[in-house]
Design a protein around this motif. Structure first.
Motif, PDB file in Angstrom:
ATOM      1  N   VAL A  31       0.830  -1.210   0.000  1.00 46.43           N
ATOM      2  CA  VAL A  31       0.000   0.000   0.000  1.00 46.43           C
ATOM      3  C   VAL A  31       0.859   1.252   0.000  1.00 46.43           C
ATOM      4  O   VAL A  31       0.583   2.220  -0.716  1.00 46.43           O
ATOM      5  CB  VAL A  31      -0.953  -0.014   1.214  1.00 46.43           C
ATOM      6  CG1 VAL A  31      -1.571   1.371   1.429  1.00 46.43           C
ATOM      7  CG2 VAL A  31      -2.055  -1.045   1.010  1.00 46.43           C
ATOM      8  N   LEU A  32       1.926   1.247   0.805  1.00 44.03           N
ATOM      9  CA  LEU A  32       2.758   2.446   0.929  1.00 44.03           C
ATOM     10  C   LEU A  32       3.335   2.878  -0.413  1.00 44.03           C
ATOM     11  O   LEU A  32       3.471   4.075  -0.679  1.00 44.03           O
ATOM     12  CB  LEU A  32       3.883   2.189   1.931  1.00 44.03           C
ATOM     13  CG  LEU A  32       4.740   3.407   2.281  1.00 44.03           C
ATOM     14  CD1 LEU A  32       3.919   4.442   3.033  1.00 44.03           C
ATOM     15  CD2 LEU A  32       5.950   2.991   3.112  1.00 44.03           C
ATOM     16  N   ASP A  89       1.291   8.154  -5.426  1.00 46.68           N
ATOM     17  CA  ASP A  89       0.565   8.245  -6.693  1.00 46.68           C
ATOM     18  C   ASP A  89      -0.823   8.836  -6.502  1.00 46.68           C
ATOM     19  O   ASP A  89      -1.335   9.537  -7.380  1.00 46.68           O
ATOM     20  CB  ASP A  89       0.444   6.857  -7.334  1.00 46.68           C
ATOM     21  CG  ASP A  89       1.788   6.295  -7.752  1.00 46.68           C
ATOM     22  OD1 ASP A  89       2.708   7.105  -7.997  1.00 46.68           O
ATOM     23  OD2 ASP A  89       1.926   5.065  -7.829  1.00 46.68           O
ATOM     24  N   TYR A  90      -1.441   8.567  -5.360  1.00 52.20           N
ATOM     25  CA  TYR A  90      -2.800   9.044  -5.117  1.00 52.20           C
ATOM     26  C   TYR A  90      -2.844  10.398  -4.405  1.00 52.20           C
ATOM     27  O   TYR A  90      -3.739  11.201  -4.655  1.00 52.20           O
ATOM     28  CB  TYR A  90      -3.572   8.021  -4.282  1.00 52.20           C
ATOM     29  CG  TYR A  90      -3.842   6.717  -4.985  1.00 52.20           C
ATOM     30  CD1 TYR A  90      -4.447   6.693  -6.235  1.00 52.20           C
ATOM     31  CD2 TYR A  90      -3.486   5.505  -4.408  1.00 52.20           C
ATOM     32  CE1 TYR A  90      -4.694   5.500  -6.884  1.00 52.20           C
ATOM     33  CE2 TYR A  90      -3.729   4.305  -5.052  1.00 52.20           C
ATOM     34  CZ  TYR A  90      -4.333   4.307  -6.294  1.00 52.20           C
ATOM     35  OH  TYR A  90      -4.568   3.120  -6.933  1.00 52.20           O
ATOM     36  N   VAL A 107      -8.734   2.966   0.375  1.00 46.71           N
ATOM     37  CA  VAL A 107     -10.100   3.491   0.251  1.00 46.71           C
ATOM     38  C   VAL A 107     -10.085   5.014   0.285  1.00 46.71           C
ATOM     39  O   VAL A 107     -10.634   5.672  -0.595  1.00 46.71           O
ATOM     40  CB  VAL A 107     -10.998   2.939   1.372  1.00 46.71           C
ATOM     41  CG1 VAL A 107     -12.412   3.501   1.248  1.00 46.71           C
ATOM     42  CG2 VAL A 107     -11.029   1.417   1.321  1.00 46.71           C
ATOM     43  N   THR A 108      -9.454   5.593   1.298  1.00 37.92           N
ATOM     44  CA  THR A 108      -9.341   7.049   1.399  1.00 37.92           C
ATOM     45  C   THR A 108      -7.967   7.417   1.937  1.00 37.92           C
ATOM     46  O   THR A 108      -7.306   6.625   2.613  1.00 37.92           O
ATOM     47  CB  THR A 108     -10.401   7.658   2.348  1.00 37.92           C
ATOM     48  OG1 THR A 108     -10.205   7.140   3.670  1.00 37.92           O
ATOM     49  CG2 THR A 108     -11.811   7.356   1.864  1.00 37.92           C
ATOM     50  N   ILE A 109      -7.565   8.664   1.641  1.00 40.42           N
ATOM     51  CA  ILE A 109      -6.345   9.243   2.214  1.00 40.42           C
ATOM     52  C   ILE A 109      -6.712  10.632   2.724  1.00 40.42           C
ATOM     53  O   ILE A 109      -7.244  11.461   1.975  1.00 40.42           O
ATOM     54  CB  ILE A 109      -5.210   9.355   1.182  1.00 40.42           C
ATOM     55  CG1 ILE A 109      -4.858   7.973   0.616  1.00 40.42           C
ATOM     56  CG2 ILE A 109      -3.970   9.979   1.819  1.00 40.42           C
ATOM     57  CD1 ILE A 109      -3.794   8.023  -0.470  1.00 40.42           C
ATOM     58  N   LEU A 155      -7.850  13.858   0.755  1.00 38.86           N
ATOM     59  CA  LEU A 155      -6.921  14.007  -0.362  1.00 38.86           C
ATOM     60  C   LEU A 155      -7.204  13.015  -1.484  1.00 38.86           C
ATOM     61  O   LEU A 155      -6.870  13.278  -2.638  1.00 38.86           O
ATOM     62  CB  LEU A 155      -5.478  13.820   0.127  1.00 38.86           C
ATOM     63  CG  LEU A 155      -5.036  14.730   1.277  1.00 38.86           C
ATOM     64  CD1 LEU A 155      -3.601  14.408   1.673  1.00 38.86           C
ATOM     65  CD2 LEU A 155      -5.169  16.186   0.890  1.00 38.86           C
ATOM     66  N   TYR A 156      -7.804  11.883  -1.126  1.00 34.92           N
ATOM     67  CA  TYR A 156      -8.134  10.870  -2.147  1.00 34.92           C
ATOM     68  C   TYR A 156      -9.263  10.004  -1.630  1.00 34.92           C
ATOM     69  O   TYR A 156      -9.331   9.678  -0.450  1.00 34.92           O
ATOM     70  CB  TYR A 156      -6.918   9.991  -2.456  1.00 34.92           C
ATOM     71  CG  TYR A 156      -7.270   8.736  -3.237  1.00 34.92           C
ATOM     72  CD1 TYR A 156      -7.476   8.788  -4.612  1.00 34.92           C
ATOM     73  CD2 TYR A 156      -7.431   7.503  -2.594  1.00 34.92           C
ATOM     74  CE1 TYR A 156      -7.820   7.648  -5.329  1.00 34.92           C
ATOM     75  CE2 TYR A 156      -7.766   6.365  -3.305  1.00 34.92           C
ATOM     76  CZ  TYR A 156      -7.965   6.435  -4.665  1.00 34.92           C
ATOM     77  OH  TYR A 156      -8.314   5.316  -5.370  1.00 34.92           O
TER      78      TYR A 156
END
Length: 653
Positions: free
Chosen positions: A329-330, A335-336, A536-538, A546-547
């Motif tokens: 994931v990291l 990128d996102y 799912v979200t950031i 943010l995402y």
């Protein structure tokens, strides 16, 4: 050698102290004389002027060659100066703001949360302290300078002599063995620039390095370096690394530990003691030798420091659950969310119950069976039908081998690829009841045989898939068309170097367990192609979004009739075929086994009503293992799929 950094103001003051020079010259131009109101006798030059032209000696005029050459040089110099300013401006126009970047004294942290909101991992120096260079252990600073930049206190940001020395060394060796980047250049690259290898980026690195040297003291630059350098295992900065590897703050490390940290920037993922204690020790000995050569450590002290090795690392803390997933994931966060300029919180898809069941399954089964199977590694991934990763195990021990076999390893799927071949057969007009011949076959010079070395004659398509008959798979491929098989596989999500060779029927190409498992999703979810995802979200620490992942929308790749036919055949595989070890009384389980030549890779990919999972067992060096792999795979698969379901009282249909 004076260890105090040179202050640009001192140089400027020395330049200002030079004696002034008059800028105006009142004297007459040479060769001229004012006319007198009362001219006297004619001068010698005047008398010469009255002589006939033929009697005068030739003289070089002011407009001759030297003057023209000087004017040409001045013009060329002016244009070169203008061109140079333009080139520098072009390279520098999109440079980041170094002052703003330099004010950040640590790399922002990233915290990963499971699907239920519980924290599963944290990266960055969230728990590390910002350490000034003057407060760091002297041994650490000496080890860094001896290894990375011995002329750091002398150069202006770019070490010309160091570059020449590296070029000579590399030419003698015939390959790159030494670099010429200074610590200042590394700070410029790591703080302000990308890692791309282009001429433009290198020029920008040089410009930023010179700017850093003019704007900051040597101590400030070194402070930026030791607090922002990546040192492996998710650590940024020397204090975070010291706490991760040695379980003490950086101010309390020994000479050996200082040398270990100083050796990490060259290859932090390979040399850190979590990834490889052996490589870490070998690199540390190199750094100790560098300190001896630089005159900052005696040979006796280096030998004594090396003797500390057995006690220098008091035991790396066992990696937390889901570390393979966290690493995967990291790599996607930037990128996102873009450049990390703030602390981030990442909501993931990981189901902790499923993850614990997956880890337990791999550990227990491999500990019990790996010795007799001669198989040392395993990988497992579990997905929701929309591609959300619920569990990921990339190997038996992340601390010993952080390489993620679930997402990064590419192995031949063997017979686990056959469902895509049989789907192509359905699209070419076949049906589960269609009869085909299981007899020897030759395509060109290739004559594949069955796994059991036996042939069953006339069989149905369902029997052929359930029993994993190679000859029938080849016949279907030739009937449907190899190119069509490749198109079908890619349509469902199979990635890799798929070429329309006859052997495509038997899965002779390479793919990761994650990608292969994801490509089975259309069989389980009603015919929709999906992509695997874990984020799912950031958000940032203040809650700013943010995402957020958006639904991918409908991507139908199969008809309802084809879905029904494939589910019928894949159910037969588990009910009475090669995957019957995964069968459960009263439950519906569908899937496919896979084995490659000489039992180098063993697979099982299957699904119930709610979960899709794939398992791989083998060796990193592709050495063969025993053929009793199916029971092991089935056990691991069942433990994964049903481990968390049992807790919630759920089950498959």
């Amino acid at each position: 050698m004076d260890s105090s950094p040179r202050n640009p103001q001192d140089l400027r003051a020395s330049l200002d102290s030079r004696p002034s020079v008059s800028s105006v010259d009142d004297s007459e131009p040479p060769g001229t004389r004012r006319r007198s109101k009362h001219p006297g006798p004619p001068s010698r030059s005047a008398r010469r002027a009255r002589k006939p032209a033929a009697s005068r000696s030739p003289r070089r005029r002011r407009g001759g060659f030297p003057w023209r050459a000087l004017r040409l040089f001045l013009v060329l110099f002016t244009w070169m100066l203008i061109l140079g300013i333009g080139v520098v401006g072009w390279f520098a126009h999109d440079l980041p703001d170094p002052e703003a970047e330099a004010r950040v004294t640590r790399r922002p942290s990233v915290t990963l949360l499971a699907a239920d909101g519980r924290e599963i991992a944290a990266f960055g120096d969230l728990h590390g302290e910002t350490v000034r260079a003057r407060d760091a252990p002297p041994a650490l600073i000496r080890a860094i300078l001896a290894t990375e930049d011995r002329r750091f206190l002398e150069h202006f940001g770019v070490d010309v002599w160091g570059i020449l020395r590296a070029m000579i060394t590399n030419l003698r060796a015939g390959h790159v063995v030494q670099g010429g980047s200074t610590i200042t250049q590394q700070v410029a690259k790591n703080l302000f620039l990308t890692q791309e290898r282009t001429f433009r980026r290198k020029i920008q690195e040089v410009l930023l390095s010179i700017w850093l040297e003019r704007s900051f003291t040597k101590e400030q630059i070194l402070t930026l370096y030791i607090n922002r350098v990546y040192l492996g295992a998710g650590t940024h900065g020397v204090d975070a690394a010291a706490r991760r590897y040695f379980q003490v703050g950086v101010r309390d490390i020994s000479i050996y530990q200082a040398a270990l940290l100083a050796g990490l920037p060259k290859a932090p993922s390979r040399f850190n003691p979590v990834a490889s204690p052996e490589r870490a020790h070998s690199r540390t000995l190199e750094v100790l030798q560098n300190m001896v050569e630089a005159g900052w450590l005696t040979p006796e002290a280096a030998k004594a420091a090396a003797a500390e090795a057995p006690n220098a690392i008091p035991g790396i803390r066992r990696a937390a659950a889901s570390t393979y997933f966290a690493d995967w994931v990291l790599e996607q966060v930037d990128d996102y969310a873009g450049a990390r300029d703030r602390d981030l919180i990442v909501q993931t898809t990981l189901d902790l119950a499923a993850q614990q069941a997956a880890e337990k399954a791999v550990t227990e089964v491999m500990d019990a069976e790996a010795g007799s199977l001669n198989a040392k590694q395993a990988a497992l991934v579990a997905l929701n039908f929309d591609g959300a990763v619920r569990a990921m195990v990339g190997g038996r021990d992340h601390g010993q081998a952080p390489f993620n076999r679930a997402a990064q390893a590419r192995r031949q799927p063997g017979s686990a690829f056959k469902p895509f071949v049989f789907l192509a057969g359905l699209e070419s007009g076949l049906a589960p009841e269609s009869r085909l011949e299981d007899t020897p076959i030759t395509v060109g010079t290739w004559s594949p045989g069955n796994y059991t070395k036996r042939y069953r004659g006339n069989v149905s398509m369902t029997e052929a898939l359930a029993l994993s008959l190679n000859t029938v798979s080849v016949r279907i491929t030739e009937q449907a068309g190899r190119g069509h098989v490749v198109k079908v596989a890619k349509r469902l999500g199979v990635v890799g170097d798929l070429a329309p060779h006859p052997s495509i029927a038997l899965g002779v190409f390479e793919i990761s367990p994650l990608d292969l498992t994801t490509a089975y999703a259309p069989f389980a979810n009603g015919g929709q192609a999906v992509a695997p995802y874990g984020i799912v979200t950031i958000t940032d620490r203040d809650g700013a979004l943010l995402y957020q992942r958006q639904p991918s929308g409908d991507r139908p790749v199969m008809t309802p009739e084809q879905i029904e036919a494939m589910n019928k055949m894949l159910e037969a595989v588990v009910s009475w075929g090669t995957g019957k070890g995964a069968a459960l009384p009263g439950k519906v389980v569908r899937g496919k086994t896979g084995t490659t030549q000489e039992y180098r890779d063993a697979w099982f990919v299957g699904y119930t009503n709610a979960t899709l999972a794939g398992v791989w067992v083998g060796n990193d060096d592709s050495t063969p293992h025993e053929k009793r792999h199916r029971r092991v795979l089935a056990d691991a698969y069942l433990a994964t799929v049903y481990g968390d379901a049992a807790v919630r009282g759920e089950g498959a249909r």
